[in-house]
Scaffold this motif. Sequence first.
Motif, mmCIF file in Angstrom:
data_model
loop_
_atom_site.group_PDB
_atom_site.id
_atom_site.type_symbol
_atom_site.label_atom_id
_atom_site.label_comp_id
_atom_site.label_asym_id
_atom_site.label_seq_id
_atom_site.Cartn_x
_atom_site.Cartn_y
_atom_site.Cartn_z
ATOM 1 N N ILE A 1 -2.382 5.202 -5.638
ATOM 2 C CA ILE A 1 -3.362 5.653 -4.652
ATOM 3 C C ILE A 1 -3.213 7.164 -4.548
ATOM 4 O O ILE A 1 -2.127 7.665 -4.265
ATOM 5 C CB ILE A 1 -3.121 4.994 -3.277
ATOM 6 C CG1 ILE A 1 -3.266 3.471 -3.391
ATOM 7 C CG2 ILE A 1 -4.088 5.556 -2.243
ATOM 8 C CD1 ILE A 1 -2.897 2.736 -2.125
ATOM 9 N N PRO A 2 -4.280 7.927 -4.813
ATOM 10 C CA PRO A 2 -4.141 9.393 -4.831
ATOM 11 C C PRO A 2 -3.813 9.953 -3.446
ATOM 12 O O PRO A 2 -4.249 9.429 -2.426
ATOM 13 C CB PRO A 2 -5.500 9.883 -5.327
ATOM 14 C CG PRO A 2 -6.443 8.763 -5.076
ATOM 15 C CD PRO A 2 -5.642 7.494 -5.104
ATOM 16 N N HIS A 3 -3.041 11.022 -3.456
ATOM 17 C CA HIS A 3 -2.672 11.703 -2.221
ATOM 18 C C HIS A 3 -3.820 12.601 -1.782
ATOM 19 O O HIS A 3 -4.435 13.280 -2.583
ATOM 20 C CB HIS A 3 -1.412 12.561 -2.432
ATOM 21 C CG HIS A 3 -0.224 11.766 -2.856
ATOM 22 N ND1 HIS A 3 0.647 11.221 -1.962
ATOM 23 C CD2 HIS A 3 0.229 11.404 -4.078
ATOM 24 C CE1 HIS A 3 1.592 10.575 -2.612
ATOM 25 N NE2 HIS A 3 1.345 10.672 -3.910
ATOM 26 N N ARG A 4 -4.088 12.606 -0.552
ATOM 27 C CA ARG A 4 -5.131 13.469 0.005
ATOM 28 C C ARG A 4 -4.484 14.399 1.018
ATOM 29 O O ARG A 4 -3.488 14.087 1.640
ATOM 30 C CB ARG A 4 -6.201 12.639 0.719
ATOM 31 C CG ARG A 4 -6.809 11.567 -0.138
ATOM 32 C CD ARG A 4 -8.015 12.127 -0.839
ATOM 33 N NE ARG A 4 -8.671 11.045 -1.568
ATOM 34 C CZ ARG A 4 -9.122 11.171 -2.776
ATOM 35 N NH1 ARG A 4 -9.003 12.294 -3.403
ATOM 36 N NH2 ARG A 4 -9.688 10.166 -3.380
ATOM 37 N N ASN A 5 -5.087 15.557 1.214
ATOM 38 C CA ASN A 5 -4.522 16.493 2.183
ATOM 39 C C ASN A 5 -5.114 16.299 3.570
ATOM 40 O O ASN A 5 -4.881 17.099 4.457
ATOM 41 C CB ASN A 5 -4.677 17.937 1.702
ATOM 42 C CG ASN A 5 -6.125 18.380 1.613
ATOM 43 O OD1 ASN A 5 -7.035 17.590 1.867
ATOM 44 N ND2 ASN A 5 -6.338 19.627 1.252
ATOM 45 N N GLY A 6 -5.914 15.272 3.772
ATOM 46 C CA GLY A 6 -6.431 14.961 5.103
ATOM 47 C C GLY A 6 -7.478 15.946 5.584
ATOM 48 O O GLY A 6 -7.720 16.052 6.777
ATOM 49 N N GLY A 7 -8.110 16.667 4.703
ATOM 50 C CA GLY A 7 -9.152 17.602 5.103
ATOM 51 C C GLY A 7 -8.614 18.913 5.632
ATOM 52 O O GLY A 7 -9.375 19.788 6.006
ATOM 53 N N ALA B 1 0.837 -1.205 0.000
ATOM 54 C CA ALA B 1 0.000 0.000 0.000
ATOM 55 C C ALA B 1 0.873 1.256 0.000
ATOM 56 O O ALA B 1 0.582 2.223 -0.711
ATOM 57 C CB ALA B 1 -0.931 -0.003 1.211
ATOM 58 N N GLY B 2 1.953 1.261 0.769
ATOM 59 C CA GLY B 2 2.864 2.407 0.790
ATOM 60 C C GLY B 2 3.533 2.610 -0.554
ATOM 61 O O GLY B 2 3.675 3.732 -1.033
ATOM 62 N N GLY B 3 3.933 1.533 -1.207
ATOM 63 C CA GLY B 3 4.540 1.637 -2.532
ATOM 64 C C GLY B 3 3.558 2.177 -3.556
ATOM 65 O O GLY B 3 3.905 2.997 -4.395
ATOM 66 N N ALA B 4 2.316 1.725 -3.479
ATOM 67 C CA ALA B 4 1.291 2.231 -4.405
ATOM 68 C C ALA B 4 1.011 3.704 -4.149
ATOM 69 O O ALA B 4 0.774 4.475 -5.077
ATOM 70 C CB ALA B 4 0.007 1.410 -4.260
ATOM 71 N N TRP B 5 1.060 4.120 -2.890
ATOM 72 C CA TRP B 5 0.810 5.524 -2.563
ATOM 73 C C TRP B 5 1.937 6.406 -3.104
ATOM 74 O O TRP B 5 1.699 7.439 -3.707
ATOM 75 C CB TRP B 5 0.675 5.687 -1.048
ATOM 76 C CG TRP B 5 0.317 7.074 -0.635
ATOM 77 C CD1 TRP B 5 -0.884 7.691 -0.757
ATOM 78 C CD2 TRP B 5 1.193 8.036 -0.029
ATOM 79 N NE1 TRP B 5 -0.819 8.964 -0.259
ATOM 80 C CE2 TRP B 5 0.444 9.205 0.194
ATOM 81 C CE3 TRP B 5 2.523 8.012 0.343
ATOM 82 C CZ2 TRP B 5 0.992 10.336 0.763
ATOM 83 C CZ3 TRP B 5 3.065 9.132 0.914
ATOM 84 C CH2 TRP B 5 2.297 10.290 1.121
ATOM 85 N N PHE B 6 3.197 5.981 -2.902
ATOM 86 C CA PHE B 6 4.334 6.757 -3.399
ATOM 87 C C PHE B 6 4.381 6.764 -4.924
ATOM 88 O O PHE B 6 4.817 7.733 -5.538
ATOM 89 C CB PHE B 6 5.662 6.225 -2.847
ATOM 90 C CG PHE B 6 5.966 6.715 -1.465
ATOM 91 C CD1 PHE B 6 6.193 8.049 -1.220
ATOM 92 C CD2 PHE B 6 6.019 5.834 -0.401
ATOM 93 C CE1 PHE B 6 6.472 8.509 0.048
ATOM 94 C CE2 PHE B 6 6.295 6.280 0.868
ATOM 95 C CZ PHE B 6 6.518 7.623 1.101
ATOM 96 N N ALA B 7 3.943 5.684 -5.555
ATOM 97 C CA ALA B 7 3.952 5.610 -7.013
ATOM 98 C C ALA B 7 2.823 6.424 -7.639
ATOM 99 O O ALA B 7 2.816 6.665 -8.823
ATOM 100 C CB ALA B 7 3.849 4.158 -7.463
ATOM 101 N N GLY B 8 1.876 6.843 -6.826
ATOM 102 C CA GLY B 8 0.780 7.660 -7.328
ATOM 103 C C GLY B 8 -0.434 6.856 -7.740
ATOM 104 O O GLY B 8 -1.384 7.402 -8.283
#
Length: 159
Positions: free
Chosen positions: A41-47, A32-39
């Motif tokens: 999984i979209p990055h969110r600003n946490g509201g 999941a971390g690799g998918a997040w860094f690879a883009g």
Amino acid sequence: MSDESPAPPVKRSRRKLLLLSGGGLILVLCLAGGAWFAGIIPHRNGGRNTRAVQIVAEKPVLVDLPDVLANLDTGGRRTSFIKLKSKLQVAHAADVAAVQADMPQILDLFQTYLRSTRPDELHDGEGVYRLRETLMGRLDGLLAPVEVTDLLFTEMLIQ
């Protein structure tokens, strides 16, 4: 009817079960971390209400270089000259002053290299490309903090 009783279920040790589930959890988190860094999984600003940073694409600036007139290396044969008009493309407008300040060194760099070049090296498109790439590499070293993006030859005359 047989006297055989069903075999007792195989008990796995608690420790092995804990290691397998912990290893699986770590594997899932790494994926999941690799998918997040690879883009993936979209990055969110946490509201959070963060200010959006706008990147303004600054257009590159062309700096006219003075005409360069140099004799080429003919190896003792008839003298051959080159006249070169060129423009230097820099990434930021603020770097124009630094380029203008280093103009004597730039002209010296051009003349020094051209005087060691033979006329037959410049007759085809490949020779002009090599000339451009070599001068670009030397300009990058000379104008180190300035980002030189291109060198454009507007006129090249070889006598």
